[in-house]
Write a protein that holds these residues in place. Structure first.
Motif, PDB file in Angstrom:
ATOM      1  N   VAL A   1     -16.721  -3.047  -4.863  1.00  0.00           N
ATOM      2  CA  VAL A   1     -16.325  -2.522  -3.553  1.00  0.00           C
ATOM      3  C   VAL A   1     -17.161  -3.139  -2.433  1.00  0.00           C
ATOM      4  O   VAL A   1     -16.682  -3.368  -1.330  1.00  0.00           O
ATOM      5  CB  VAL A   1     -16.462  -0.984  -3.566  1.00  0.00           C
ATOM      6  CG1 VAL A   1     -16.462  -0.432  -2.169  1.00  0.00           C
ATOM      7  CG2 VAL A   1     -15.356  -0.372  -4.382  1.00  0.00           C
TER       8      VAL A   1
ATOM      9  N   GLU B   1      -8.709  -1.632  -2.079  1.00  0.00           N
ATOM     10  CA  GLU B   1      -7.998  -0.476  -2.628  1.00  0.00           C
ATOM     11  C   GLU B   1      -8.043  -0.498  -4.145  1.00  0.00           C
ATOM     12  O   GLU B   1      -8.312   0.514  -4.795  1.00  0.00           O
ATOM     13  CB  GLU B   1      -6.548  -0.448  -2.134  1.00  0.00           C
ATOM     14  CG  GLU B   1      -5.825   0.800  -2.632  1.00  0.00           C
ATOM     15  CD  GLU B   1      -4.413   0.954  -2.084  1.00  0.00           C
ATOM     16  OE1 GLU B   1      -3.875  -0.045  -1.572  1.00  0.00           O
ATOM     17  OE2 GLU B   1      -3.871   2.057  -2.183  1.00  0.00           O
TER      18      GLU B   1
ATOM     19  N   ILE C   1     -12.254   3.470   6.054  1.00  0.00           N
ATOM     20  CA  ILE C   1     -12.450   3.420   4.605  1.00  0.00           C
ATOM     21  C   ILE C   1     -13.889   3.729   4.238  1.00  0.00           C
ATOM     22  O   ILE C   1     -14.176   4.444   3.274  1.00  0.00           O
ATOM     23  CB  ILE C   1     -12.040   2.027   4.074  1.00  0.00           C
ATOM     24  CG1 ILE C   1     -10.525   1.859   4.162  1.00  0.00           C
ATOM     25  CG2 ILE C   1     -12.509   1.831   2.655  1.00  0.00           C
ATOM     26  CD1 ILE C   1      -9.756   2.744   3.229  1.00  0.00           C
TER      27      ILE C   1
ATOM     28  N   SER D   1      -7.782   7.707  -1.518  1.00  0.00           N
ATOM     29  CA  SER D   1      -7.846   6.253  -1.341  1.00  0.00           C
ATOM     30  C   SER D   1      -6.468   5.673  -1.084  1.00  0.00           C
ATOM     31  O   SER D   1      -6.294   4.828  -0.200  1.00  0.00           O
ATOM     32  CB  SER D   1      -8.445   5.593  -2.576  1.00  0.00           C
ATOM     33  OG  SER D   1      -9.595   6.260  -2.987  1.00  0.00           O
ATOM     34  N   THR D   2      -5.476   6.118  -1.867  1.00  0.00           N
ATOM     35  CA  THR D   2      -4.146   5.526  -1.691  1.00  0.00           C
ATOM     36  C   THR D   2      -3.503   6.001  -0.387  1.00  0.00           C
ATOM     37  O   THR D   2      -2.646   5.321   0.154  1.00  0.00           O
ATOM     38  CB  THR D   2      -3.215   5.893  -2.863  1.00  0.00           C
ATOM     39  OG1 THR D   2      -3.152   7.313  -2.984  1.00  0.00           O
ATOM     40  CG2 THR D   2      -3.692   5.273  -4.148  1.00  0.00           C
TER      41      THR D   2
ATOM     42  N   GLY E   1     -13.302  13.154   4.212  1.00  0.00           N
ATOM     43  CA  GLY E   1     -12.518  11.932   4.083  1.00  0.00           C
ATOM     44  C   GLY E   1     -11.364  11.908   5.065  1.00  0.00           C
ATOM     45  O   GLY E   1     -11.044  10.866   5.635  1.00  0.00           O
TER      46      GLY E   1
ATOM     47  N   MET F   1     -11.446   0.620  -5.244  1.00  0.00           N
ATOM     48  CA  MET F   1     -11.721   2.046  -5.026  1.00  0.00           C
ATOM     49  C   MET F   1     -11.007   2.901  -6.059  1.00  0.00           C
ATOM     50  O   MET F   1     -11.601   3.786  -6.686  1.00  0.00           O
ATOM     51  CB  MET F   1     -11.268   2.462  -3.620  1.00  0.00           C
ATOM     52  CG  MET F   1     -12.096   1.865  -2.513  1.00  0.00           C
ATOM     53  SD  MET F   1     -11.659   2.518  -0.884  1.00  0.00           S
ATOM     54  CE  MET F   1      -9.934   2.195  -0.753  1.00  0.00           C
ATOM     55  N   VAL F   2      -9.719   2.635  -6.213  1.00  0.00           N
ATOM     56  CA  VAL F   2      -8.946   3.447  -7.156  1.00  0.00           C
ATOM     57  C   VAL F   2      -9.496   3.260  -8.567  1.00  0.00           C
ATOM     58  O   VAL F   2      -9.678   4.224  -9.312  1.00  0.00           O
ATOM     59  CB  VAL F   2      -7.452   3.073  -7.080  1.00  0.00           C
ATOM     60  CG1 VAL F   2      -6.677   3.796  -8.154  1.00  0.00           C
ATOM     61  CG2 VAL F   2      -6.900   3.396  -5.710  1.00  0.00           C
TER      62      VAL F   2
ATOM     63  N   SER G   1       0.826  -1.200   0.000  1.00  0.00           N
ATOM     64  CA  SER G   1       0.000   0.000   0.000  1.00  0.00           C
ATOM     65  C   SER G   1       0.864   1.255   0.000  1.00  0.00           C
ATOM     66  O   SER G   1       0.500   2.259  -0.618  1.00  0.00           O
ATOM     67  CB  SER G   1      -0.953  -0.006   1.186  1.00  0.00           C
ATOM     68  OG  SER G   1      -0.230  -0.164   2.386  1.00  0.00           O
TER      69      SER G   1
ATOM     70  N   VAL H   1     -13.759   6.955   2.128  1.00  0.00           N
ATOM     71  CA  VAL H   1     -13.825   6.829   0.671  1.00  0.00           C
ATOM     72  C   VAL H   1     -15.186   6.363   0.181  1.00  0.00           C
ATOM     73  O   VAL H   1     -15.744   6.936  -0.758  1.00  0.00           O
ATOM     74  CB  VAL H   1     -12.734   5.859   0.159  1.00  0.00           C
ATOM     75  CG1 VAL H   1     -12.762   5.799  -1.348  1.00  0.00           C
ATOM     76  CG2 VAL H   1     -11.367   6.279   0.652  1.00  0.00           C
TER      77      VAL H   1
ATOM     78  N   THR I   1      -5.390   3.859   2.710  1.00  0.00           N
ATOM     79  CA  THR I   1      -5.172   2.412   2.826  1.00  0.00           C
ATOM     80  C   THR I   1      -3.954   2.059   3.684  1.00  0.00           C
ATOM     81  O   THR I   1      -4.077   1.258   4.618  1.00  0.00           O
ATOM     82  CB  THR I   1      -5.084   1.767   1.442  1.00  0.00           C
ATOM     83  OG1 THR I   1      -6.231   2.145   0.688  1.00  0.00           O
ATOM     84  CG2 THR I   1      -5.027   0.261   1.549  1.00  0.00           C
TER      85      THR I   1
END
Lengths: 644, 509
Positions: B147, B125, B248, B95-96, B339, B128-129, B43, B252, B99
């Motif tokens: 997801v 992840e 999360i 998101s990145t 977020g 999401m990405v 990650s 996200v 995680t």
């Protein structure tokens, strides 16, 4: 550069003291915060000379803060006479109170935290007064609110302090919400949030109308009223004042700095700063006058009967803020800021002197348990006299110049609301003198009512506390006399320059100067009679107060219980909000939404599945019958829709 | 670097890590440790790679960047197409960033099935990405629905006592909406003949069709946001989810709904969006006031923050449907800020949950005595949640207000009412947990935050102040894209017969 330092040095001090307090210790935190703030204060004196006296008005833009379409603004430092005066007052009062706190808080176990909060507050206050746009002003505005919240709740182990802290933040938040709406409305109307662009366009917008929550109204009036509600919250004006007396739960230096000298005057500053808008919204100005005058009167009546020494002074602050507002309301902004300045000196002095009394009496705040101590703490006694004389408006002390100017201007305005303000102001002046001397007599004179152990411990405060008191007392003596000419006298137009706008027809200060002699003498007479009455009731005939309380019992209770505002708000807002929250949660979310939604569907599915399994009987004729119904249904539907 | 498929790399790198973890064998203890480290390094590598997107992204343009395209279903005009614009880029970064923080936060808290847990997070992840990068509606739908699966497992396996009920509630609520979204997808495909998002946006659907498509999308996005009254899955899901799952979910997953509105509903269906604006305003304001009041009455910390999330997301939908520059920018900024802040608040709850294994507010008091660092962190994030100027929470909230005031002053007034209530429930929470005298015996030995815990908060702390003091770094990214949406929307309205744009402005002399 120098102005940036003035604003940022206190922040630096707060960060160092707050984050590394454990390593540098109490003494280190005191040195860092006082040193940095002292530097700020010295530079403010220079800035005052450079900007206010020599007229080097300027704005320093630091960097862009928000830029979204036309909504553009920067972090900036605006220096004109108004902000220079505020810089001078805020930094100098603040440094004196920092120094005083070294002595006052010496027994506390979280000294670095205290100094960190004080300096943080000073930073936000400076950011507020030097803002060149509404949003930065809002930044400082909410920031001082947080600092105030932290400091009121400084002794977090006391439930009453925690409650007072939350109350202060929330009541202020009501005002802040209106302030935010006012800013947003300003942007809607003017397409800008920078003072200069808005002020320049204000005259053209005076007649503009817009629709606000379903009503069509004058846009500028609506916006000014929204902004003023924000000022009412911060400056504890009637209806949004309930937090200020409770805020006395904080340490006394906090009451002096935040809840007397600086933060609570932010609302007054705001109205003065926005004078180029308010001048074109006469109805809003009338509202300011009426609210200010009513507060001056209301708070004075409550101050008459309180027994907590700090609460008496707190209501007095509330009342004096009312004076400042009605001065601004009759367009006497100069007088308003003048009183702000003198008040900062004598009210900080009164609070710190009260702190000295409390300190001497082993943390006793109830005036019923004081008395007869004036010989034991003579310096405190003397400065308390000076502060009270200044507050009551006795010449030649500071309050005389500013308060009389305000009353004369209210008279000079020659309007309905001006008259209302004048007479309520006169009544409040009488009560002010009365409760100030009631305090003096109860605390210092008569027979001692404290227990022997306390009495044996009574001592004058250390030098580190007395020196700030004496300096403030000097200010309370001379500030009015020194500032009169510049703030409200002959030199005022040149002094204020473009920082305050008064339309020609509204110049009530000029009119006030020509007020009849009885108008000029009346406040003094009222003050003297107030003092005399206090002397009769608390020195000559000490049995009178109890008698008066019995005879006028309903009135007394009404005053003693602060007009029942707390009870009313609790019943009107606090309880319903909690009950509503619980109700919506249990019945709204639980029963209705989930009942009809997921839980209901799940239950329905389960029961449907049960019924469906019962239909599956296994008998052929049941199935055949069902199929026939289906076929009939299909054919009918087809005939009705498709065939035609 | 220019010709690398950077988006696909960022999207699928976590999946590679997940496959790697799958292959770990050996003793349970060793497997768990290795799984943790692989997940952490994967990650982190993904985050570092995503920084290339941040630095190479050209600001000031509404164009899609880092485009990649490959045929997916030959002959059906359905492609594997990836790209980011100003609106999606920051969500990829969010998101990145979150995680690896989740992996660190779960380091000691998760003790059973560590391997599977880490796989679930890495797969999550990727999905999401991928969802934020997808430029094809079908591809988007694939990620968007995907997801649900890892999240369902995270709540259902590593959750609290009522985890199965909550996991199903979460799954059914969101799936119900998604079915309708898929219908909309099919209808659009048969109308246009492709699922390419840019083509769909430029198509201009007939007015009668827009209404139905809009409602179908609304059903799905509103549940994800979640909007009142379909929000009730969220408090349950949060309460039962493990800390990192909540992070999360709030950080996200809730943004997927808001993103959907901005990416699909607004630009593809301008007439319907305009038509349904009053509905959106009503529901948003309901969400703000209603859930704030409900939050006031909560006894469970996570539930309180979950309800506050609904209120904050109400501001997002409110800002989105003002369809003004400030309102939309405020909505996007509010999503990013939320977020960060709500993720931090759930982590804050996680810190003391790990120590005492209860989320009940009444079980705590006077924590400041023993946990000064923790109290300071909590204070900062609480104030950011309240929207204090100088923190990230302020900018979004204020821009939304600026936007909504131009369109509907009543909604603006009610939204500011939410500001007051928001301060009330957060301060009340803080007071009950942090202030007071520590009387409960089992709190006497509680420890302040460990260095590992502080490490988790550090980046969030930096972001909260960065976004609050110099938000330009972020506003610059999406202002051009937002301006584009607003322009296209107004153009579409002008072309449509019988609708007056003047109704937006009520200024009169």
């Amino acid at each position: 550069m120098i102005e940036t330092l003035i604003v940022l040095l206190p922040l630096l001090g707060a960060l160092i003291a707050g984050l590394s307090g454990r390593f540098i210790g109490d003494r280190g935190a005191q040195i860092v915060t006082c040193g940095l703030l002292g530097a700020s204060a010295l530079m403010s004196i220079y800035i005052f000379k450079d900007v206010a006296l020599d007229g080097n008005v300027r704005t320093t833009e630091l960097f862009t803060w928000i830029d979204s379409g036309a909504f553009e603004l920067s972090w900036a430092i605006k220096l004109d006479t108004l902000s220079a005066v505020m810089l001078l007052v805020v930094t100098n009062i603040s440094i004196l109170i920092h120094v005083y706190s070294i002595g006052y808080m010496s027994h506390d176990k979280s000294v670095p935290r205290f100094f960190s909060y004080l300096s943080l507050f000073t930073f936000f206050m400076l950011a507020l007064v030097t803002a060149d746009n509404f949003v930065q002003m809002y930044f400082g505005w909410e920031g001082v609110g947080v600092a105030s919240y932290l400091l009121i709740g400084f002794w977090y182990h006391k439930p009453s302090a925690c409650a007072a802290a939350i109350k202060a933040f929330l009541v202020n938040r009501v005002g802040d919400a209106a302030f935010a709406l006012g800013i947003v409305g300003t942007f809607f109307l003017f397409g800008a949030v920078e003072f200069e662009s808005v002020f320049a366009a204000a005259p053209a917008m005076a007649e503009m109308r817009f629709e606000f929550i379903g009503f069509e109204a004058n846009a500028l009036t609506v916006i000014c009223l929204l902004l003023f509600i924000g000022a009412m919250g911060k400056s504890a004006q009637l209806f949004l004042h309930t937090w200020l007396p409770d805020a006395m739960e904080g340490p006394t230096p906090v009451s002096a700095l935040i809840h007397a000298a600086t933060m609570v005057t932010a609302g007054v500053f705001m109205v003065a700063r926005l004078s180029p808008m308010f001048e074109y919204a006469p109805f809003a100005l009338d509202v300011v006058t009426v609210v200010g005058a009513s507060t001056a009167f209301f708070a004075a009546t409550v101050g008459l009967t309180q027994f907590d020494i700090k609460r008496v002074i707190a209501y007095s602050t509330c009342s004096q803020l009312g004076y400042m507002f009605f001065a601004a309301g009759v367009s006497a902004y100069g007088a308003s800021v003048f009183h702000l300045m003198t008040h900062a000196f004598f009210k900080a002095l009164l609070f710190l002197a009260a702190g000295s009394v409390i300190h001497a009496l082993s943390d006793e705040q109830d005036m019923r348990k004081m008395g007869g101590i004036w010989r034991l703490i003579p310096v405190t006694y003397a400065v308390m006299w000076i502060g009270s004389l200044a507050l009551a408006g006795v010449p030649p002390f500071a309050g005389f110049f500013s308060k009389d100017m305000i009353l004369e201007a209210a008279y000079g305005a020659q309007s309905m609301v001006g008259g209302y303000a004048f007479w309520l102001g006169i009544a409040a002046a009488f009560m002010t003198a009365f409760y100030s001397w009631r305090l003096l007599f109860l605390v210092f004179h008569g027979a001692p009512r404290a227990d022997e152990k306390t009495m044996s411990h009574i001592h004058e405060s250390p030098k580190v506390m007395l020196v700030p008191l004496i300096l403030l007392a000097t200010g309370a003596v001379f500030a009015g006399w020194l500032g009169y000419d510049l703030f409200v006298g002959e030199g005022r137009v040149e002094f204020w320059g473009a920082s305050i706008l008064v339309l020609g027809a509204n110049d009530s200060i000029e009119a006030g100067h020509h007020a009849p002699t009885w108008v000029k003498l009346l406040p003094l007479i009222m003050g003297a009679s107030g003092i005399a009455l206090a002397w009769i009731m608390y020195v000559a005939r000490p049995d009178l107060p109890a008698l008066a309380a019995r005879v006028f019992r309903p009135l007394y209770l009404f005053s003693f219980n602060k007009w029942y505002f707390d009870e009313l708000y609790d019943w009107l807002f606090v309880r319903p909000a909690m009950a509503l929250g619980r109700g919506l949660w249990k019945s709204g979310d639980g029963a209705v939404i989930d009942g009809a939604g997921p839980d209901g569907i799940a239950a329905a599915t389960r029961s449907l599945a049960g019924r469906l399994s019962r239909i599956q009987t296994g008998y052929l004729y049941h199935y055949a019958f069902a199929m026939m119904i289906g076929v009939v249904g299909l054919i009918s539907w087809y005939l009705l829709t498709g065939a035609g | 670097m220019d010709d690398w498929p950077i988006l696909s790399l960022v999207t699928f790198l976590p999946l590679v890590g997940a496959v790697f973890i799958l292959g770990i064998r050996g003793e349970a203890e060793v497997v768990a440790r290795n799984a943790r480290y692989v997940a952490l390094w994967t990650s982190l590598a993904t985050f570092i790679m995503s920084l290339f997107i941040w630095f190479n992204f050209e600001r000031g343009t509404a164009d899609y960047q880092f485009m990649e395209q490959a045929t997916w279903f030959p002959g059906y005009n359905i492609d594997y197409k990836m790209g980011v614009d100003g609106i999606s880029m920051l969500f990829v970064m969010l998101s990145t960033l979150l995680t690896p923080l989740c992996v660190i936060a779960s380091w000691d808290a998760i003790r059973v099935r560590v391997k599977e847990y880490m796989i679930a997070f890495l797969v999550l992840e990727t999905l999401m990405v991928g969802m934020f990068c997808a430029q094809d509606f079908l591809l988007f739908y694939f990620f968007y629905e995907g997801v649900l699966i890892p999240m369902f497992l995270i709540i259902g396996i590593w959750g609290g006592e009522r985890r199965v009920y909550s996991a199903f509630k979460f799954f059914l609520f969101t799936l119900a909406g998604s079915v309708l979204l898929f219908l909309a997808l099919l209808a659009m495909y048969f109308e246009v003949g492709t699922t390419d998002i840019q083509t769909l946006t430029a198509h201009g659907f007939p007015a009668s069709m827009q209404t139905w498509l809009w409602l179908a999308m609304f059903a799905s996005f509103a549940v994800k946001v979640p909007m009142w009254p379909v929000h009730t899955w969220l408090p349950d899901a949060h309460v039962e989810a493990p800390t990192a799952g909540s992070v999360i979910l709030a950080g996200v997953l809730l943004k997927m709904g808001g993103y959907g509105f901005i990416r699909f509903s607004l630009p593809m269906l301008p007439l319907a969006s305009e038509f349904f604006t009053p509905l959106m305003f009503t529901l948003s304001v309901m969400a703000i006031i209603y859930t704030s009041l409900v939050a006031l009455a909560q006894e469970d910390m996570k539930k309180l923050i979950a309800y506050s999330s609904v209120a904050h997301m109400g501001l997002v939908t409110l800002g989105t449907f003002t369809i003004t520059q400030q309102g939309l920018e405020g909505a996007i900024f509010q999503m990013l800020s939320h977020g960060v802040v709500s993720a931090a608040l759930f982590l804050i709850v996680g810190v003391i949950y790990d120590r005492l294994h209860t989320r009940l507010i009444a079980r705590y008091d006077g924590l400041v005595e023993r946990m000064p660092v923790y109290s300071l962190m909590f204070m900062i994030f609480m104030l950011a949640s309240v929207g204090l100027p100088g923190t990230s929470g302020f900018v979004g909230e204020f821009l939304v207000l600026v936007g909504i005031f131009q369109v509907n002053t009543l909604a603006a007034l009610l939204a500011t009412g939410g500001m007051i209530l928001g301060a009330a429930y957060m301060l009340y929470l803080y007071r009950r947990v942090i202030f007071g005298v520590m009387t409960k015996p089992d709190l006497k030995a509680i420890l302040d935050m460990s260095p590992r815990e502080i490490l988790v908060f550090a980046p969030l702390l930096v972001l909260v102040f960065w976004m609050g003091i110099y938000p330009m770094s972020f506003l610059d990214v999406f202002s051009a894209s937002v301006a584009n949406i607003v322009d296209l929307h107004q153009a579409a309205l002008l072309q449509a017969p019988g609708r007056s744009f003047a109704s937006l402005f009520s200024l009169s002399q």
